[in-house]
Design a protein around this motif. Structure first.
Motif, PDB file in Angstrom:
ATOM      1  N   ARG A  89       0.866  -1.178   0.000  1.00  0.00           N
ATOM      2  CA  ARG A  89       0.000   0.000   0.000  1.00  0.00           C
ATOM      3  C   ARG A  89       0.905   1.231   0.000  1.00  0.00           C
ATOM      4  NH1 ARG A  89      -5.057  -1.738   2.883  1.00  0.00           N
ATOM      5  NH2 ARG A  89      -4.527  -3.493   4.224  1.00  0.00           N
ATOM      6  N   GLY A 126      -7.882   1.732   0.057  1.00  0.00           N
ATOM      7  CA  GLY A 126      -7.029   2.145   1.161  1.00  0.00           C
ATOM      8  C   GLY A 126      -5.562   2.195   0.807  1.00  0.00           C
ATOM      9  N   ALA A 148      -4.682   1.801   6.140  1.00  0.00           N
ATOM     10  CA  ALA A 148      -5.715   1.910   5.115  1.00  0.00           C
ATOM     11  C   ALA A 148      -6.609   3.116   5.363  1.00  0.00           C
ATOM     12  CB  ALA A 148      -6.539   0.626   5.066  1.00  0.00           C
TER      13      ALA A 148
END
Length: 306
Positions: A160, A201, A184
């Motif tokens: 991420r 996210g 997230a």
């Protein structure tokens, strides 16, 4: 965020992939039966299909036109594609004849464009002649065996990220994560990446080295799974905070899955080799701003345009 390598093919390479188009009248079983085998006339392999002011348009002209078309159009039935292309060639021939009569070909700018087009056609023909013979199934298989077979696949990372415009903001996000913040949630709230930030996210999914900018990949690959970057990562898009969710080694790709990629690589290598060979066979002199020849080892830095 993601970057993609140049995948640019030579336009004239499609020439060798052309479909051999046979009009219905010449297809097997459609010709009228002859009285005896000895009396049968030989089939014309390049029949005249039309003429414009006495200038013929023949089957080979259609074949060449087909060679420049996208693959999906080349798959059209012959009885559909032939009249369309024939009409186009008739129109083009008519325009050329009328343009020639109008004297356009004598205008200096038009002459220059025609010379450039002829030079490009010659260059492409040379490159095609040098490169295409080497693009065989055996060559592709040999490249696969050398570079892919029996070797582990590429490293892949699942990560991420949170993208913000300033380093100070990125440092503040890292501070919140260290205090127990949810990555997230922070990505959804703060990230300026409109794709991953708003959808999952900040989740970028699995990616390989060539999919990301070098600085982003280097930072992600240095992290262990389930950890996040302790210092902001800078790219041309801004400042990133990265969280690595997992790492894996991809399976060895099959030959079919990388065939097109290998073909493009062989084309690139073949073109580079052909260009180097051509350059080695000619004498090249470069000149400085004063019009005097530069030494052979001088850097190739053309003067700035004004």
């Amino acid at each position: 965020m993601r970057t993609f390598g140049p995948a640019k093919a030579i336009a004239t390479m499609a020439l060798l992939a052309s479909t051999i188009l046979v009009p219905p009248a010449l297809a097997a079983g459609t010709a009228p039966a002859a009285a005896t085998p000895a009396a049968a006339a030989p089939a014309d392999t390049n029949p005249r299909l039309a003429s414009v002011n006495g200038q013929d348009i023949r089957l080979n002209d259609i074949r060449q036109a087909i060679a420049t078309m996208p693959d999906q159009l080349r798959k059209l039935p012959e009885n559909v594609i032939l009249p369309i292309l024939l009409n186009q060639l008739v129109d083009q021939k008519a325009i050329q004849i009328v343009a020639e009569k109008s004297g356009l070909s004598k205008q200096p700018d038009v002459q220059h464009q025609m010379e450039v087009a002829a030079q490009n056609a010659l260059q492409n023909a040379y490159l095609s002649a040098q490169v295409m013979p080497g693009l065989t199934d055996d060559a592709i298989k040999s490249y696969y065996d050398k570079n892919y077979a029996n070797k582990p696949g590429a490293e892949e990372i699942h990560a991420r990220h949170i993208l913000v415009p300033t380093e100070a903001q990125a440092n503040d996000i890292i501070k919140q994560l260290k205090a127990g913040g949810n990555f997230a949630d922070l990505a959804t709230k703060l990230s300026k990446d409109p794709g991953s930030a708003k959808q999952n996210g900040g989740d970028l999914g699995w990616f390989k080295k060539g999919d990301m900018l070098p600085s982003f990949w280097d930072a992600a690959s240095a992290l262990q799974p389930n950890s996040f970057s302790q210092t902001p990562v800078h790219t041309q898009y801004g400042w990133h905070v990265i969280q690595v969710l997992g790492k894996r080694t991809a399976a060895t790709p099959t030959l079919d899955s990388v065939r097109d990629q290998i073909r493009q690589k062989l084309i690139q290598e073949g073109v580079q080799k052909a260009v180097s060979s051509a350059v080695a066979q000619v004498k090249i002199v470069r000149y400085g701003p004063d019009g005097k020849p530069l030494p052979e080892n001088a850097p190739n830095t053309p003067p700035a345009a004004h």
